[in-house]
Design an enzyme around this catalytic site. Structure first.
Site, PDB file in Angstrom:
ATOM      1  N   LYS A  98       0.817  -1.212   0.000  1.00 45.91           N
ATOM      2  CA  LYS A  98       0.000   0.000   0.000  1.00 45.91           C
ATOM      3  C   LYS A  98       0.854   1.267   0.000  1.00 45.91           C
ATOM      4  O   LYS A  98       0.427   2.305  -0.507  1.00 45.91           O
ATOM      5  CB  LYS A  98      -0.932   0.028   1.212  1.00 45.91           C
ATOM      6  CG  LYS A  98      -1.818  -1.207   1.403  1.00 45.91           C
ATOM      7  CD  LYS A  98      -2.848  -1.350   0.322  1.00 45.91           C
ATOM      8  CE  LYS A  98      -4.051  -2.204   0.716  1.00 45.91           C
ATOM      9  NZ  LYS A  98      -3.777  -3.630   0.951  1.00 45.91           N
TER      10      LYS A  98
HETATM   11  C1  LIG Z   1      -4.560  -4.779   0.721  1.00 47.40           C
HETATM   12  C2  LIG Z   1      -3.859  -6.066   0.777  1.00 47.40           C
HETATM   13  C3  LIG Z   1      -4.197  -7.137  -0.077  1.00 47.40           C
HETATM   14  C4  LIG Z   1      -5.360  -7.073  -1.035  1.00 47.40           C
HETATM   15  O1  LIG Z   1      -5.182  -6.101  -2.019  1.00 47.40           O
HETATM   16  P1  LIG Z   1      -6.437  -5.594  -2.881  1.00 47.40           P
HETATM   17  O2  LIG Z   1      -5.916  -4.501  -3.711  1.00 47.40           O
HETATM   18  O3  LIG Z   1      -7.462  -5.152  -1.887  1.00 47.40           O
HETATM   19  O4  LIG Z   1      -6.914  -6.760  -3.663  1.00 47.40           O
HETATM   20  C5  LIG Z   1      -3.435  -8.299  -0.014  1.00 47.40           C
HETATM   21  N1  LIG Z   1      -2.413  -8.418   0.847  1.00 47.40           N
HETATM   22  C6  LIG Z   1      -2.062  -7.413   1.691  1.00 47.40           C
HETATM   23  C7  LIG Z   1      -0.933  -7.619   2.619  1.00 47.40           C
HETATM   24  C8  LIG Z   1      -2.768  -6.213   1.678  1.00 47.40           C
HETATM   25  O5  LIG Z   1      -2.419  -5.229   2.512  1.00 47.40           O
END
Ligand SMILES: *Cc1c(COP(=O)(O)O)cnc(C)c1O
Length: 458
Positions: A111
């Site tokens: 993120k």
């Molecule tokens: C947010 C997240 C996901 C999922 O990602 P999306 O974009 O919501 O599909 C998977 N793994 C981790 C560690 C995340 O923080």
């Protein structure tokens, strides 16, 4: 670049609108009117670029003229200074697994890669110059801390982060509730991530409230996040020095994997995109059967994927339904009135051209972590492990890159159970997370969240 809504092609927006609003006024999602495609020769010229130059090139397609290319270059350079690896991401071979580590940013999950850029875009677009912007975001565990790291102490910006109470890992919560400045408000909602997301979407659709607080959003439905995530598909594809690469992606809200779909649309010759889900397998079910039917959220050892309403899926539908905006709208109406919709056989086949999907259970996830540690002395987090498991389920499709979405430290309790090892905190987090945590617990009520926000900003 002009944008439309998935539910109405006649609406028109610029990048700045899309960036600030997150959700289209008709409840649909923003989508570019046209997608810039690169031919084979142009793709070749991208191969030699550094990560930041590639990011400038790819992202500029979507934000010119609101952000000029030269300014974007500076935004991106500043954004990735806080990463502990020069190239932003790392590509590793662990036995026969190709792993791309996307977790070298300030809060240890992928993120950060988009959120850092978004933080600097707020500055560049000067949106908070004369009037305070209030950002409200829902998190399944990692978006919140990434947003806090990107927006903490920014002038004229407040950030309200809603996370599901007691449903994220201890370290996820600690990072989120200790690193923020005075402009950060952490709210633990007595409900699931879906409840948090529903409240946030509701606030965006409430025009008078949205305007009253000058509200903005940074959830994974925000298009700016998708465009930053497209970059690492290109970059890791190039590093593989092969053609016909597939990607296996731990998936919750369908944002990260959707970025891969857009990369393919832009001309990157990706073979398949493999959706890895946990027991909350709505995406696996819709891709394999055509029925999109949210269930109650189940708690798993991969909390960032404990999602049943995968919002970004609407963006895929738009293309699968031949850009038929009214059919997208009518399926979304079915979803809200009947709690499900069904795709036709030919639509499922269309999805299957690009996607595979599989569910990985908690038991499988734990044994994957164990096995990789035993064989290679390498530790992966549970989310990444679902990606590894999904790649192993589709061995016959050829070379696959697994997206490593979080650092294992964030899920140290699960790692401890799986392999009996206590993980140490990475250096840059050490000083912070032993501080006192600050967050408020609020019931699952949109009205209470509204009152809380109003109370804080008066
Ligand atoms: C947010 C997240 C996901 C999922 O990602 P999306 O974009 O919501 O599909 C998977 N793994 C981790 C560690 C995340 O923080």
């Amino acid at each position: 670049m002009e944008y439309i809504s998935t539910r109405d092609k006649n609406l028109s927006f610029n990048f700045k609108d899309v960036f600030l609003r997150g959700l289209a006024p008709d409840g649909g999602l923003f989508i570019p009117k046209e997608i810039r495609t690169y031919n084979e020769l142009e793709i070749k010229t991208l191969r030699s670029l550094s990560y930041t130059d590639l990011a400038t090139e790819i992202i500029s397609n979507f934000c010119i003229p609101d952000i000029k290319k030269n300014d974007l270059k500076k935004v991106i350079k500043k954004s990735y200074e806080s990463f502990t690896t020069k190239d932003v991401i790392k590509i590793k071979k662990i036995g026969d697994i190709n792993l791309v580590e996307l977790y070298h940013g300030p809060t240890l999950a992928f993120k950060d890669i988009a959120m850092q850029v978004i933080g600097h875009m707020y500055d560049n677009l000067q949106v908070a110059k004369t009037k305070t912007v209030n950002i409200v975001v829902a998190t399944s565990g990692d978006t919140g801390s990434a947003a806090i790291a990107a927006l903490s102490n920014k002038k004229n910006i407040n950030l309200f982060v809603l996370h599901p109470h007691n449903k994220i890992s201890n370290i996820q919560r600690k990072i989120m509730t200790t690193i923020g400045g005075d402009n950060i408000y952490n709210i633990a909602i007595e409900g699931s991530f879906d409840d948090c997301q529903k409240i946030v979407k509701g606030l965006f659709n409430d025009n008078s409230f949205r305007e009253k607080i000058n509200m903005s959003g940074v959830n994974s439905i925000n298009w700016a996040r998708i465009i930053c995530q497209i970059v690492y598909y290109f970059y890791s594809f190039f590093k593989m020095k092969k053609n016909n690469i597939s990607f296996s992606v731990p998936t919750g809200n369908f944002g990260d994997i959707y970025a891969g779909y857009i990369a393919k649309k832009m001309g990157l010759p990706i073979n398949k995109l493999i959706v890895a889900t946990n027991k909350n397998d709505i995406l696996q079910r819709v891709i394999n059967t055509g029925e999109y039917k949210p269930d109650k959220v189940k708690q798993t050892i991969t909390p960032s994927m404990d999602i049943q309403v995968a919002s970004n899926f609407e963006r895929l539908l738009y293309y699968i339904l031949d850009e038929n905006d009214s059919r997208v709208g009518s399926l979304m109406n079915d979803l809200s009135s009947k709690n499900s919709f069904n795709l036709e056989k030919k639509e499922i086949n269309e999805i299957k051209k690009d996607f595979e999907a599989v569910k990985i259970t908690d038991e499988e996830t734990v044994s994957i972590i164990e096995e990789i540690y035993k064989k290679h002395k390498f530790i992966i987090d549970p989310h990444t492990a679902t990606g590894v498991g999904a790649a192993q389920s589709f061995k016959n499709i050829g070379d696959t890159v697994v997206l490593g979405t979080a650092h294992p430290y964030k899920f140290r309790d699960t790692i401890k159970k799986a392999i009996g090892k206590n993980l140490e905190s990475p250096e840059h987090l050490k000083l912070n997370i032993d501080k006192k945590e600050t967050f408020d617990i609020i019931s699952n009520s949109s009205l209470e969240v509204k009152n809380y926000i109003l109370g804080k900003i008066q």
